[in-house]
Design a protein around this motif. Structure first.
Motif, PDB file in Angstrom:
ATOM      1  N   THR A   1      34.165  24.619  47.742  1.00  0.00           N
ATOM      2  CA  THR A   1      33.605  25.200  46.528  1.00  0.00           C
ATOM      3  C   THR A   1      33.214  26.654  46.755  1.00  0.00           C
ATOM      4  OG1 THR A   1      32.761  23.067  45.762  1.00  0.00           O
ATOM      5  CG2 THR A   1      31.724  25.039  44.836  1.00  0.00           C
ATOM      6  N   GLY A   2      33.581  27.492  45.807  1.00  0.00           N
ATOM      7  CA  GLY A   2      33.236  28.913  45.846  1.00  0.00           C
ATOM      8  C   GLY A   2      33.313  29.490  44.452  1.00  0.00           C
ATOM      9  N   GLU A   3      33.307  30.817  44.355  1.00  0.00           N
ATOM     10  CA  GLU A   3      33.369  31.474  43.054  1.00  0.00           C
ATOM     11  C   GLU A   3      34.804  31.530  42.544  1.00  0.00           C
ATOM     12  OE1 GLU A   3      31.855  35.543  40.756  1.00  0.00           O
ATOM     13  OE2 GLU A   3      31.609  35.351  42.936  1.00  0.00           O
ATOM     14  N   ILE A   4      34.980  31.213  41.280  1.00  0.00           N
ATOM     15  CA  ILE A   4      36.304  31.281  40.652  1.00  0.00           C
ATOM     16  C   ILE A   4      36.608  32.733  40.322  1.00  0.00           C
ATOM     17  CG2 ILE A   4      37.725  30.505  38.728  1.00  0.00           C
ATOM     18  CD1 ILE A   4      35.799  28.083  38.489  1.00  0.00           C
ATOM     19  N   VAL A   5      37.752  33.212  40.793  1.00  0.00           N
ATOM     20  CA  VAL A   5      38.156  34.601  40.606  1.00  0.00           C
ATOM     21  C   VAL A   5      39.543  34.595  39.957  1.00  0.00           C
ATOM     22  CG1 VAL A   5      38.600  36.787  41.781  1.00  0.00           C
ATOM     23  CG2 VAL A   5      36.811  35.276  42.631  1.00  0.00           C
ATOM     24  N   VAL A   6      39.720  35.384  38.900  1.00  0.00           N
ATOM     25  CA  VAL A   6      40.959  35.318  38.120  1.00  0.00           C
ATOM     26  C   VAL A   6      41.550  36.714  37.893  1.00  0.00           C
ATOM     27  CG1 VAL A   6      40.283  33.197  36.937  1.00  0.00           C
ATOM     28  CG2 VAL A   6      39.708  35.410  35.926  1.00  0.00           C
TER      29      VAL A   6
ATOM     30  N   GLY B   1      39.181  45.189  42.558  1.00  0.00           N
ATOM     31  CA  GLY B   1      40.572  45.104  42.987  1.00  0.00           C
ATOM     32  C   GLY B   1      41.465  44.429  41.969  1.00  0.00           C
ATOM     33  N   GLY B   2      41.113  44.555  40.696  1.00  0.00           N
ATOM     34  CA  GLY B   2      41.900  43.935  39.640  1.00  0.00           C
ATOM     35  C   GLY B   2      41.560  42.478  39.378  1.00  0.00           C
ATOM     36  N   TRP B   3      40.649  41.904  40.173  1.00  0.00           N
ATOM     37  CA  TRP B   3      40.248  40.507  40.008  1.00  0.00           C
ATOM     38  C   TRP B   3      38.911  40.435  39.296  1.00  0.00           C
ATOM     39  CZ3 TRP B   3      43.158  36.288  41.540  1.00  0.00           C
ATOM     40  CH2 TRP B   3      44.272  36.559  42.365  1.00  0.00           C
ATOM     41  N   LEU B   4      38.790  39.501  38.359  1.00  0.00           N
ATOM     42  CA  LEU B   4      37.532  39.254  37.661  1.00  0.00           C
ATOM     43  C   LEU B   4      36.759  38.169  38.394  1.00  0.00           C
ATOM     44  CD1 LEU B   4      35.624  39.517  35.136  1.00  0.00           C
ATOM     45  CD2 LEU B   4      36.971  37.651  34.125  1.00  0.00           C
ATOM     46  N   TYR B   5      35.562  38.520  38.846  1.00  0.00           N
ATOM     47  CA  TYR B   5      34.677  37.559  39.490  1.00  0.00           C
ATOM     48  C   TYR B   5      33.828  36.905  38.399  1.00  0.00           C
ATOM     49  CZ  TYR B   5      36.087  39.176  44.083  1.00  0.00           C
ATOM     50  OH  TYR B   5      36.831  39.458  45.208  1.00  0.00           O
ATOM     51  N   THR B   6      34.105  35.635  38.147  1.00  0.00           N
ATOM     52  CA  THR B   6      33.609  34.984  36.929  1.00  0.00           C
ATOM     53  C   THR B   6      32.151  34.547  37.001  1.00  0.00           C
ATOM     54  OG1 THR B   6      34.232  32.755  37.642  1.00  0.00           O
ATOM     55  CG2 THR B   6      35.943  34.082  36.543  1.00  0.00           C
ATOM     56  N   GLY B   7      31.635  34.347  38.217  1.00  0.00           N
ATOM     57  CA  GLY B   7      30.294  33.778  38.335  1.00  0.00           C
ATOM     58  C   GLY B   7      30.275  32.272  38.196  1.00  0.00           C
ATOM     59  N   ASP B   8      31.443  31.660  38.027  1.00  0.00           N
ATOM     60  CA  ASP B   8      31.549  30.209  37.933  1.00  0.00           C
ATOM     61  C   ASP B   8      31.938  29.627  39.283  1.00  0.00           C
ATOM     62  OD1 ASP B   8      30.967  30.190  35.231  1.00  0.00           O
ATOM     63  OD2 ASP B   8      33.064  30.392  34.650  1.00  0.00           O
ATOM     64  N   LEU B   9      31.522  28.406  39.532  1.00  0.00           N
ATOM     65  CA  LEU B   9      31.802  27.727  40.796  1.00  0.00           C
ATOM     66  C   LEU B   9      32.834  26.626  40.587  1.00  0.00           C
ATOM     67  CD1 LEU B   9      28.134  27.373  42.078  1.00  0.00           C
ATOM     68  CD2 LEU B   9      29.841  29.001  42.888  1.00  0.00           C
ATOM     69  N   GLY B  10      33.728  26.506  41.547  1.00  0.00           N
ATOM     70  CA  GLY B  10      34.741  25.469  41.461  1.00  0.00           C
ATOM     71  C   GLY B  10      35.516  25.372  42.763  1.00  0.00           C
ATOM     72  N   TYR B  11      36.513  24.487  42.766  1.00  0.00           N
ATOM     73  CA  TYR B  11      37.366  24.359  43.946  1.00  0.00           C
ATOM     74  C   TYR B  11      38.776  24.008  43.499  1.00  0.00           C
ATOM     75  CZ  TYR B  11      36.848  19.273  43.404  1.00  0.00           C
ATOM     76  OH  TYR B  11      36.866  17.991  42.915  1.00  0.00           O
ATOM     77  N   LEU B  12      39.730  24.218  44.386  1.00  0.00           N
ATOM     78  CA  LEU B  12      41.115  23.821  44.163  1.00  0.00           C
ATOM     79  C   LEU B  12      41.417  22.627  45.047  1.00  0.00           C
ATOM     80  CD1 LEU B  12      42.842  27.344  44.278  1.00  0.00           C
ATOM     81  CD2 LEU B  12      42.189  26.049  42.236  1.00  0.00           C
ATOM     82  N   ASP B  13      42.135  21.640  44.484  1.00  0.00           N
ATOM     83  CA  ASP B  13      42.541  20.524  45.335  1.00  0.00           C
ATOM     84  C   ASP B  13      43.796  20.913  46.113  1.00  0.00           C
ATOM     85  OD1 ASP B  13      44.741  20.198  43.668  1.00  0.00           O
ATOM     86  OD2 ASP B  13      44.060  18.314  42.774  1.00  0.00           O
ATOM     87  N   ALA B  14      44.325  19.987  46.871  1.00  0.00           N
ATOM     88  CA  ALA B  14      45.470  20.288  47.726  1.00  0.00           C
ATOM     89  C   ALA B  14      46.708  20.669  46.931  1.00  0.00           C
ATOM     90  CB  ALA B  14      45.762  19.084  48.629  1.00  0.00           C
TER      91      ALA B  14
END
Length: 496
Positions: free
Chosen positions: A338-343, A365-378
């Motif tokens: 789990t970490g910050e979602i960046v888009v 660097g062109g990425w939006l740091y959303t302040g939301d927390l989440g994770y990616l599965d495999a």
């Protein structure tokens, strides 16, 4: 590109653009009315790039105004109708709006806001007065530039003053086309807008309507009975909802189901409780969970239809033109962490209106740091945990309010739930819960606490659960956890 609404009117002039109650307009009719509004605004001195705010309830008149403002090349500033007059006055002044258009329903609030902007130079005009305004004989732009500013939409302002998110025509274009690539298109599609048109979820439906050539069915306000009727009797195929809306629609639906023509619920507004998604799966109600925000001009990740059951609870993968990653302690996190979602993507804002520092903080660097927390599965599917600002850290352990709320909502007596953290001398913070109880059910705190202990680690179990008539929500039915924190700190829950 050719001006969107005029181009759509040339391509499919007789196709129905919007239905609201007994009113309906074809694209040809809507384009003509929008041109008239644009000419009337020009008669008030509005030019390309000027900001035009509106304070209006959902309806054909609001749809017409939105298209009229943008047809002129002016910048749309939707105002949240739930705001206090002082908050409205501040946003109008902050964006430098030249005109604020309001309708009869919000006349009193607009007049109250007028006293808060005596020196701003804003011209506040009643909708009926605008209709009587003289049209200026000008040639409206035949084309739009995707780089031009289309909308300034203020965030809800969880801390401090809200920020005006700047969205270009290109942001909206890529949002609409990316959604179509994921969900597909049906030429006979009808999309229900029972969410506010001043909110991104509502505005995006109107923009998609023009780009896709589909019908937007606009309801004045959300009513689960009317929403279900629109699906069963009026051919609505997609509905944009948040969790509480979906719950109420399912409750009203009872043992009945939706017709085979119904394509699904586009579910946003934060992490969805798993019991709600399981309930939809049992009833055969298609749900496409999404992740997005004002800064991404609506969704930026959506669960593709074929994964709706296999990846229950996931917000899916980024839409075709977008990128998404999880960042933890400055590094890209591996799967399951789990970490910050960046888009990143062409639908993402370039920044905030006259907020250079906030823009630099959010976009790196062109990425939006959303302040939301989440994770990616495999497999690269996104699971949204919570807002970083809502995270409760208890004894060094992370407690995600949405996870605890999902457990409370799984109890048969609970209609709605909210969780926040309160200070604690031993643990730093501890969770506390608020619930509204279903009609005919009784509140038993010990029973709910026992229910939580059976399903959650000890540190995640609320120390108290308070009964309230209803939880604090914004105009889009999103839970306002900052209000819960205030209730808990000031003991206001007892008066709710």
């Amino acid at each position: 590109m050719p001006a969107w609404l005029d181009q759509r009117a040339r391509l499919t002039p007789e196709r129905t653009a919007v239905i609201s109650g007994m009113e309906r307009r074809t694209f040809a009719e809507l384009a003509e009315e929008a041109r008239s509004i644009a000419a009337k605004l020009a008669g008030l001195g509005i030019e390309k790039g000027d900001r035009v705010a509106f304070l209006m309830q959902n309806g054909v008149h609001t749809v017409t105004l939105i298209h009229g403002v943008t047809r002129l090349g002016a910048v749309l500033v939707p105002l949240n109708t739930r705001l206090a007059p002082r908050e409205i006055a501040w946003q109008v002044e902050d964006c430098g709006a030249k005109v604020l258009v309001y309708d009869q329903v919000h006349r009193e609030k607009a007049e109250a806001a007028r006293t808060g902007t005596p020196d701003s130079g804003v011209n506040m005009i009643f909708w009926q007065q605008l209709l009587q305004q003289r049209e200026m004989g000008i040639e409206l732009p035949a084309r739009v530039s995707l780089q031009d500013l289309h909308t300034i939409m203020y965030t809800s302002g969880t801390t401090g003053r809200p920020k005006g998110v700047m969205l270009t025509w290109g942001n909206h274009w890529w949002s609409a086309t990316a959604s179509a690539l994921n969900l597909g298109l049906d030429p006979h599609e009808r999309w229900l807008a029972a969410v506010p048109l001043f909110h991104m979820s509502g505005l995006s439906i109107l923009i998609r309507s023009v780009i896709y050539g589909m019908t937007a069915v606009v309801h004045t306000r959300f009513d689960p009975v009317e929403a279900n009727r629109a699906i069963r009797e009026e051919g609505v195929m997609i509905v944009s909802v948040v969790g509480t809306m979906l719950t109420r629609m399912l409750d009203e639906l009872g043992e009945e189901g939706y017709p085979d023509s119904f394509r699904g619920m586009l579910l946003g507004g934060g992490p969805a409780p798993k019991p709600l998604l399981e309930r939809c799966a049992e009833k055969g109600v298609p749900v496409f969970q999404t992740y997005g925000m004002t800064e991404t001009a609506s969704q930026i990740a959506t669960l593709a239809p074929e994964y709706s059951l296999e990846k229950l609870g996931s917000a899916g993968k980024p839409l075709f033109p977008a990128e998404l990653k999880i960042v933890k302690e400055g590094q890209e996190a591996p799967a399951w962490q789990t970490g910050e979602i960046v888009v990143k993507g062409p639908n993402v804002t370039q920044g905030y209106w006259q907020r250079e520092e906030a823009t630099r903080e959010a976009i790196r660097g062109g990425w939006l740091y959303t302040g939301d927390l989440g994770y990616l599965d495999a497999d690269g599917f996104l699971y949204v945990m919570d807002r970083r600002k809502d995270l409760i850290i208890s004894g060094g352990e992370n407690v995600y309010p949405a996870e605890v709320e999902a457990v409370l909502l799984a109890h048969p007596s609970v209609a709605d739930a909210g969780v926040t953290g309160i200070p604690d001398s031993t643990w730093g913070q501890v969770p506390v819960g608020f619930v509204s109880i279903k009609d005919g059910a009784d509140f038993h705190e010990n029973e709910l606490l026992s229910h939580c202990r059976e399903r959650l680690a000890r540190y995640k179990v609320p120390i108290r659960i308070h009964p309230v008539k209803e939880l604090p929500k914004n105009a889009s039915n999103k839970l306002l956890r900052r209000e819960l924190a205030r209730w808990a700190s000031q003991g206001e829950w007892a008066r709710r």
